[in-house]
Design an enzyme around this catalytic site. Sequence first.
Site, PDB file in Angstrom:
ATOM      1  N   GLU A   1       0.867  -1.184   0.000  1.00 40.75           N
ATOM      2  CA  GLU A   1       0.000   0.000   0.000  1.00 40.75           C
ATOM      3  C   GLU A   1       0.899   1.227   0.000  1.00 40.75           C
ATOM      4  OE1 GLU A   1      -2.895   0.466   3.185  1.00 40.75           O
ATOM      5  OE2 GLU A   1      -3.065   2.609   2.795  1.00 40.75           O
TER       6      GLU A   1
ATOM      7  N   ARG B   1       0.332  10.299   0.054  1.00 37.24           N
ATOM      8  CA  ARG B   1       0.595  11.388   1.001  1.00 37.24           C
ATOM      9  C   ARG B   1       1.852  12.143   0.627  1.00 37.24           C
ATOM     10  NH1 ARG B   1       0.044   8.435   6.814  1.00 37.24           N
ATOM     11  NH2 ARG B   1      -1.568   6.965   6.197  1.00 37.24           N
TER      12      ARG B   1
ATOM     13  N   LYS C   1     -11.190  -2.511   4.866  1.00 36.47           N
ATOM     14  CA  LYS C   1     -10.164  -2.165   5.849  1.00 36.47           C
ATOM     15  C   LYS C   1     -10.884  -1.623   7.085  1.00 36.47           C
ATOM     16  CE  LYS C   1      -6.909   1.640   5.583  1.00 36.47           C
ATOM     17  NZ  LYS C   1      -5.750   2.062   4.766  1.00 36.47           N
TER      18      LYS C   1
HETATM   19  O1  LIG Z   1      -3.804   6.382   4.777  1.00 36.16           O
HETATM   20  C1  LIG Z   1      -4.698   5.551   4.817  1.00 36.16           C
HETATM   21  O2  LIG Z   1      -5.347   5.174   3.816  1.00 36.16           O
HETATM   22  C2  LIG Z   1      -5.050   4.972   6.111  1.00 36.16           C
HETATM   23  O3  LIG Z   1      -5.998   4.279   6.241  1.00 36.16           O
HETATM   24  C3  LIG Z   1      -4.205   5.255   7.241  1.00 36.16           C
HETATM   25  C4  LIG Z   1      -3.130   4.210   7.461  1.00 36.16           C
HETATM   26  O4  LIG Z   1      -3.591   2.945   7.190  1.00 36.16           O
HETATM   27  C5  LIG Z   1      -2.656   4.311   8.847  1.00 36.16           C
HETATM   28  O5  LIG Z   1      -2.063   5.570   9.014  1.00 36.16           O
HETATM   29  C6  LIG Z   1      -1.669   3.276   9.251  1.00 36.16           C
HETATM   30  O6  LIG Z   1      -1.675   3.263  10.634  1.00 36.16           O
HETATM   31  P1  LIG Z   1      -0.429   2.934  11.529  1.00 36.16           P
HETATM   32  O7  LIG Z   1       0.077   1.572  11.126  1.00 36.16           O
HETATM   33  O8  LIG Z   1      -0.951   2.961  12.926  1.00 36.16           O
HETATM   34  O9  LIG Z   1       0.587   3.998  11.256  1.00 36.16           O
END
Ligand SMILES: O=C(O)C(=O)C[C@H](O)[C@H](O)COP(=O)(O)O
Length: 208
Positions: free
Chosen positions: A41, A45, A129
């Site tokens: 993924e 960003r 998700k």
């Molecule tokens: O950007 C996206 O599409 C999201 O859904 C957010 C990410 O999946 C999370 O930021 C991951 O979370 P962490 O593993 O806790 O850092």
Amino acid sequence: MNHRDVLNRANPVMPVMVIEQIEQALPLAQALYKGGIEVFEITLRSECALEAITLIKKEMPQCLVGAGTVLNPQQLQQASEAGSDFVLTPGLTEALLKQSKEVDIPLIPGVASAGDVMLSLSYGIDAMKLFPATVLGGEAMLKALSGPFAEVTFCPTGGINPDNYQSFLQLPNVACVGGSWIAPTSFVNEGRWEDITRLAAEVTGKAC
Ligand SMILES: O=C(O)C(=O)C[C@H](O)[C@H](O)COP(=O)(O)O
């Protein structure tokens, strides 16, 4: 390939990747691949995210490359044109669901409630998700959702880490987990590719 195939192939973990510099794209993907990961993924960003998707797909066609943090139909279109195999979103909107059908790309929507699951199902999407997974109650939330939605498969993401990922993977309605811990920004910026391979291999139990 449909939504469910993507999540099954991502088992046990889908890395949430933030690529700030295009030069980091291939070394990062290759480091993860060496650790047994073949579904990525890449979050939209950063400026070079779409370019990174195109590059990784071209150089590593055996892998599945998804665009993450897709927030609107325009980004979904751009992700598709960049060569993404699938897209993931942090939440779901009717506009995104409709656009994914028009573009004909698997959309794995972020869901956070029973209503979200029902909206996703109404578009024929039964692999989702769960985001932000630990904030929403983690395993307790997934167990609760398995009652009314026994047929739905989830990729819990958000707050997953080395200490809790195994208990998520034991749940029957979890196909894989998502997480950024497997490709930490500090490791990427320092070029610590072997450490990323080691992190990935610890989870997948594979190394090549
Ligand atoms: O950007 C996206 O599409 C999201 O859904 C957010 C990410 O999946 C999370 O930021 C991951 O979370 P962490 O593993 O806790 O850092």
